[in-house]
Design a protein around this motif. Sequence first.
Motif, PDB file in Angstrom:
ATOM      1  N   CYS A 149      26.389  21.555   1.387  1.00 14.24           N
ATOM      2  CA  CYS A 149      25.088  21.110   0.885  1.00 14.24           C
ATOM      3  C   CYS A 149      24.955  21.345  -0.619  1.00 14.24           C
ATOM      4  CB  CYS A 149      23.951  21.807   1.639  1.00 14.24           C
ATOM      5  SG  CYS A 149      23.766  21.236   3.344  1.00 14.24           S
ATOM      6  N   GLU A 150      25.473  22.463  -1.106  1.00 15.59           N
ATOM      7  CA  GLU A 150      25.425  22.755  -2.540  1.00 15.59           C
ATOM      8  C   GLU A 150      26.220  21.728  -3.340  1.00 15.59           C
ATOM      9  OE1 GLU A 150      26.807  26.776  -2.930  1.00 15.59           O
ATOM     10  OE2 GLU A 150      24.817  27.614  -2.616  1.00 15.59           O
ATOM     11  N   VAL A 151      27.389  21.360  -2.840  1.00 23.78           N
ATOM     12  CA  VAL A 151      28.216  20.381  -3.536  1.00 23.78           C
ATOM     13  C   VAL A 151      27.555  19.002  -3.483  1.00 23.78           C
ATOM     14  CG1 VAL A 151      30.415  19.138  -3.464  1.00 23.78           C
ATOM     15  CG2 VAL A 151      30.384  21.634  -3.257  1.00 23.78           C
ATOM     16  N   LEU A 152      27.091  18.594  -2.309  1.00 25.55           N
ATOM     17  CA  LEU A 152      26.476  17.269  -2.173  1.00 25.55           C
ATOM     18  C   LEU A 152      25.196  17.124  -2.989  1.00 25.55           C
ATOM     19  CD1 LEU A 152      27.028  16.604   1.629  1.00 25.55           C
ATOM     20  CD2 LEU A 152      28.264  15.596  -0.305  1.00 25.55           C
ATOM     21  N   SER A 153      24.474  18.219  -3.169  1.00 24.81           N
ATOM     22  CA  SER A 153      23.229  18.161  -3.942  1.00 24.81           C
ATOM     23  C   SER A 153      23.473  18.289  -5.443  1.00 24.81           C
ATOM     24  CB  SER A 153      22.271  19.268  -3.488  1.00 24.81           C
ATOM     25  OG  SER A 153      22.790  20.537  -3.873  1.00 24.81           O
ATOM     26  N   GLY A 154      24.712  18.595  -5.826  1.00 25.36           N
ATOM     27  CA  GLY A 154      25.024  18.725  -7.249  1.00 25.36           C
ATOM     28  C   GLY A 154      24.776  20.106  -7.818  1.00 25.36           C
ATOM     29  N   ARG A 155      24.390  21.070  -6.983  1.00 25.24           N
ATOM     30  CA  ARG A 155      24.139  22.430  -7.484  1.00 25.24           C
ATOM     31  C   ARG A 155      25.437  23.143  -7.848  1.00 25.24           C
ATOM     32  NH1 ARG A 155      20.444  22.564  -2.978  1.00 25.24           N
ATOM     33  NH2 ARG A 155      21.916  23.904  -1.901  1.00 25.24           N
ATOM     34  N   ARG A 156      26.562  22.729  -7.225  1.00 22.44           N
ATOM     35  CA  ARG A 156      27.870  23.329  -7.523  1.00 22.44           C
ATOM     36  C   ARG A 156      28.921  22.235  -7.495  1.00 22.44           C
ATOM     37  NH1 ARG A 156      29.107  28.678  -4.346  1.00 22.44           N
ATOM     38  NH2 ARG A 156      30.395  29.012  -6.149  1.00 22.44           N
ATOM     39  N   SER A 157      29.996  22.452  -8.221  1.00 25.53           N
ATOM     40  CA  SER A 157      31.113  21.511  -8.190  1.00 25.53           C
ATOM     41  C   SER A 157      32.182  22.050  -7.243  1.00 25.53           C
ATOM     42  CB  SER A 157      31.709  21.333  -9.590  1.00 25.53           C
ATOM     43  OG  SER A 157      32.370  22.521  -9.996  1.00 25.53           O
ATOM     44  N   VAL A 158      33.024  21.160  -6.765  1.00 22.17           N
ATOM     45  CA  VAL A 158      34.109  21.585  -5.880  1.00 22.17           C
ATOM     46  C   VAL A 158      35.044  22.561  -6.594  1.00 22.17           C
ATOM     47  CG1 VAL A 158      36.114  20.822  -4.556  1.00 22.17           C
ATOM     48  CG2 VAL A 158      33.968  19.548  -4.404  1.00 22.17           C
TER      49      VAL A 158
END
Length: 156
Positions: A37-46
């Motif tokens: 969810c963090e990656v999909l929302s843009g809060r974190r990068s892979v």
Amino acid sequence: RIVTTTDGIALDAFDVRAGTGGRLAKSRWREARRSLCEVLSGRRSVPELLAQRAAAPGFAKALPAVPTRVTVDNRASGRFSVVDFRAEDRLGLLHDAARALAAEGLEIGLARINTEANSAVDSFYVTRGGGKLTGAEVERKLTPSSRAMFTRRTAW
């Protein structure tokens, strides 16, 4: 298993088991969902997420080296070229494999991902511009960049 829909959305399905072969603990699933969810929302990068995981204490294990092998087969499928990778498994390997294929301008139609001990054995059914790869030149061009992606230890 990766399938791309007609409207361009890629759907990934994974069968995941604990190291003992049984079910994963619910806490591990919750953590995976939170990270996704963090990656999909843009809060974190892979790459940021992978770097954090790699830095965790006790993450590295001493296992035998696995030589990297990349092959391209145009006979295994009537519609796709099949790119087979065998490499030492590591955190972020699948991410780097997908990036390597995308950098070559390839579209993934289907993927078979398998890990045996510390050896990743992955097959990607790919096309370029909707067609199979052509000629030995494509294989020579694909293999060195992909091999570099698979053998590097630090992707960030």
